[in-house]
Design a protein around this motif. Structure first.
Motif, PDB file in Angstrom:
ATOM      1  N   LYS A  11       0.811  -1.214   0.000  1.00 30.44           N
ATOM      2  CA  LYS A  11       0.000   0.000   0.000  1.00 30.44           C
ATOM      3  C   LYS A  11       0.846   1.265   0.000  1.00 30.44           C
ATOM      4  CE  LYS A  11      -4.204  -1.922   1.861  1.00 30.44           C
ATOM      5  NZ  LYS A  11      -5.291  -1.762   2.810  1.00 30.44           N
ATOM      6  N   GLY A  12       1.857   1.284  -0.851  1.00 27.45           N
ATOM      7  CA  GLY A  12       2.684   2.472  -1.009  1.00 27.45           C
ATOM      8  C   GLY A  12       3.818   2.611  -0.008  1.00 27.45           C
ATOM      9  N   LYS A  13       3.949   1.681   0.936  1.00 30.34           N
ATOM     10  CA  LYS A  13       5.035   1.738   1.904  1.00 30.34           C
ATOM     11  C   LYS A  13       6.088   0.703   1.548  1.00 30.34           C
ATOM     12  CE  LYS A  13       2.416   3.315   5.876  1.00 30.34           C
ATOM     13  NZ  LYS A  13       2.039   3.029   7.266  1.00 30.34           N
ATOM     14  N   LEU A  14       7.347   1.113   1.547  1.00 30.87           N
ATOM     15  CA  LEU A  14       8.436   0.192   1.279  1.00 30.87           C
ATOM     16  C   LEU A  14       8.843  -0.506   2.568  1.00 30.87           C
ATOM     17  CD1 LEU A  14      10.677   2.260  -1.130  1.00 30.87           C
ATOM     18  CD2 LEU A  14       9.113   0.400  -1.692  1.00 30.87           C
ATOM     19  N   ILE A  15       9.011  -1.818   2.479  1.00 27.11           N
ATOM     20  CA  ILE A  15       9.415  -2.637   3.614  1.00 27.11           C
ATOM     21  C   ILE A  15      10.640  -3.425   3.162  1.00 27.11           C
ATOM     22  CG2 ILE A  15       8.722  -4.427   5.247  1.00 27.11           C
ATOM     23  CD1 ILE A  15       5.776  -3.690   4.397  1.00 27.11           C
ATOM     24  N   PHE A  16      11.713  -3.350   3.922  1.00 24.47           N
ATOM     25  CA  PHE A  16      12.957  -4.006   3.558  1.00 24.47           C
ATOM     26  C   PHE A  16      13.190  -5.201   4.472  1.00 24.47           C
ATOM     27  CE2 PHE A  16      13.244   0.493   2.603  1.00 24.47           C
ATOM     28  CZ  PHE A  16      13.603   0.462   1.268  1.00 24.47           C
ATOM     29  N   PHE A  17      13.465  -6.348   3.871  1.00 19.00           N
ATOM     30  CA  PHE A  17      13.815  -7.548   4.619  1.00 19.00           C
ATOM     31  C   PHE A  17      15.227  -7.942   4.231  1.00 19.00           C
ATOM     32  CE2 PHE A  17       9.154  -8.111   4.228  1.00 19.00           C
ATOM     33  CZ  PHE A  17       8.849  -8.155   5.564  1.00 19.00           C
ATOM     34  N   TYR A  18      16.039  -8.260   5.202  1.00 19.60           N
ATOM     35  CA  TYR A  18      17.384  -8.721   4.894  1.00 19.60           C
ATOM     36  C   TYR A  18      17.884  -9.618   6.012  1.00 19.60           C
ATOM     37  CZ  TYR A  18      18.580  -4.861   8.008  1.00 19.60           C
ATOM     38  OH  TYR A  18      18.634  -4.016   9.069  1.00 19.60           O
ATOM     39  N   GLU A  19      18.731 -10.534   5.628  1.00 15.75           N
ATOM     40  CA  GLU A  19      19.381 -11.426   6.579  1.00 15.75           C
ATOM     41  C   GLU A  19      20.752 -11.750   6.000  1.00 15.75           C
ATOM     42  OE1 GLU A  19      18.831 -15.771   8.707  1.00 15.75           O
ATOM     43  OE2 GLU A  19      17.243 -14.979   7.451  1.00 15.75           O
ATOM     44  N   TRP A  20      21.788 -11.305   6.650  1.00 15.39           N
ATOM     45  CA  TRP A  20      23.146 -11.491   6.169  1.00 15.39           C
ATOM     46  C   TRP A  20      24.002 -12.161   7.235  1.00 15.39           C
ATOM     47  CZ3 TRP A  20      23.541 -11.031   1.258  1.00 15.39           C
ATOM     48  CH2 TRP A  20      22.845 -10.062   0.561  1.00 15.39           C
ATOM     49  N   GLN A  21      24.877 -13.026   6.786  1.00 17.19           N
ATOM     50  CA  GLN A  21      25.904 -13.588   7.636  1.00 17.19           C
ATOM     51  C   GLN A  21      27.222 -13.301   6.921  1.00 17.19           C
ATOM     52  OE1 GLN A  21      25.885 -17.855   8.039  1.00 17.19           O
ATOM     53  NE2 GLN A  21      27.148 -17.770   9.862  1.00 17.19           N
ATOM     54  N   LEU A  22      28.117 -12.596   7.590  1.00 16.02           N
ATOM     55  CA  LEU A  22      29.371 -12.250   6.925  1.00 16.02           C
ATOM     56  C   LEU A  22      30.565 -12.598   7.784  1.00 16.02           C
ATOM     57  CD1 LEU A  22      30.708  -9.268   8.002  1.00 16.02           C
ATOM     58  CD2 LEU A  22      28.555  -8.527   7.031  1.00 16.02           C
ATOM     59  N   ARG A  23      31.653 -12.797   7.096  1.00 19.20           N
ATOM     60  CA  ARG A  23      32.936 -13.049   7.757  1.00 19.20           C
ATOM     61  C   ARG A  23      33.888 -11.956   7.282  1.00 19.20           C
ATOM     62  NH1 ARG A  23      35.247 -17.734  10.037  1.00 19.20           N
ATOM     63  NH2 ARG A  23      33.306 -18.730   9.430  1.00 19.20           N
ATOM     64  N   ALA A  24      34.470 -11.246   8.224  1.00 26.30           N
ATOM     65  CA  ALA A  24      35.318 -10.113   7.879  1.00 26.30           C
ATOM     66  C   ALA A  24      36.642 -10.182   8.632  1.00 26.30           C
ATOM     67  CB  ALA A  24      34.604  -8.809   8.226  1.00 26.30           C
ATOM     68  N   SER A  25      37.652  -9.601   8.006  1.00 26.03           N
ATOM     69  CA  SER A  25      38.947  -9.445   8.655  1.00 26.03           C
ATOM     70  C   SER A  25      39.043  -8.003   9.138  1.00 26.03           C
ATOM     71  CB  SER A  25      40.078  -9.708   7.656  1.00 26.03           C
ATOM     72  OG  SER A  25      39.981 -11.011   7.132  1.00 26.03           O
ATOM     73  N   TRP A  26      39.774  -7.812  10.212  1.00 24.69           N
ATOM     74  CA  TRP A  26      39.887  -6.468  10.750  1.00 24.69           C
ATOM     75  C   TRP A  26      41.306  -6.218  11.250  1.00 24.69           C
ATOM     76  CZ3 TRP A  26      40.931  -6.199  16.043  1.00 24.69           C
ATOM     77  CH2 TRP A  26      40.721  -7.389  16.757  1.00 24.69           C
ATOM     78  N   LEU A  27      41.600  -4.963  11.377  1.00 25.41           N
ATOM     79  CA  LEU A  27      42.896  -4.518  11.848  1.00 25.41           C
ATOM     80  C   LEU A  27      42.641  -3.564  13.001  1.00 25.41           C
ATOM     81  CD1 LEU A  27      45.984  -4.262  11.353  1.00 25.41           C
ATOM     82  CD2 LEU A  27      45.451  -2.387   9.807  1.00 25.41           C
ATOM     83  N   GLY A  28      43.390  -3.707  14.057  1.00 24.50           N
ATOM     84  CA  GLY A  28      43.159  -2.841  15.205  1.00 24.50           C
ATOM     85  C   GLY A  28      44.405  -2.577  15.996  1.00 24.50           C
ATOM     86  N   GLN A  29      44.324  -1.584  16.844  1.00 30.11           N
ATOM     87  CA  GLN A  29      45.449  -1.236  17.699  1.00 30.11           C
ATOM     88  C   GLN A  29      44.896  -0.770  19.028  1.00 30.11           C
ATOM     89  OE1 GLN A  29      47.944   1.754  16.072  1.00 30.11           O
ATOM     90  NE2 GLN A  29      49.334   1.767  17.792  1.00 30.11           N
TER      91      GLN A  29
END
Length: 90
Positions: free
Chosen positions: A72-90
């Motif tokens: 009815k004119g309204k946008l609804i967003f569905f998402y499901e993500w599983q991610l693997r990431a590398s990171w750098l930190g100090q």
């Protein structure tokens, strides 16, 4: 106010009950476009504080799905993500 008085409310008047102009419900898969945007967004993440910093450097795995729905004119967003990431930190 939406409802039977709205000119877009014509399903009951139609014998075939067609979803005219996608008014009642429509769904579109957007997994490919959203996956690219998610990776680019994640690679831009950098958190800094007095103790140091953390930054994502690589996304090696991204599984899941995303869709855009219109009700009815309204946008609804569905998402499901599983991610693997590398990171750098100090």
């Amino acid at each position: 106010m939406w409802g039977e008085g709205d000119p877009r409310w014509i399903v009951e008047a139609r014998a075939d009950a067609t979803n005219v102009n996608n008014w009642h419900w429509s769904a579109r898969m957007s997994t490919n476009a959203t996956a690219t945007a998610t990776i680019l967004c994640c690679l831009g993440v950098r958190v800094e504080g007095p103790e140091g910093f953390c930054q994502l450097t690589d996304v090696s795995k991204l599984d899941g799905e995303a869709s855009i729905n219109n009700r009815k004119g309204k946008l609804i967003f569905f998402y499901e993500w599983q991610l693997r990431a590398s990171w750098l930190g100090q």
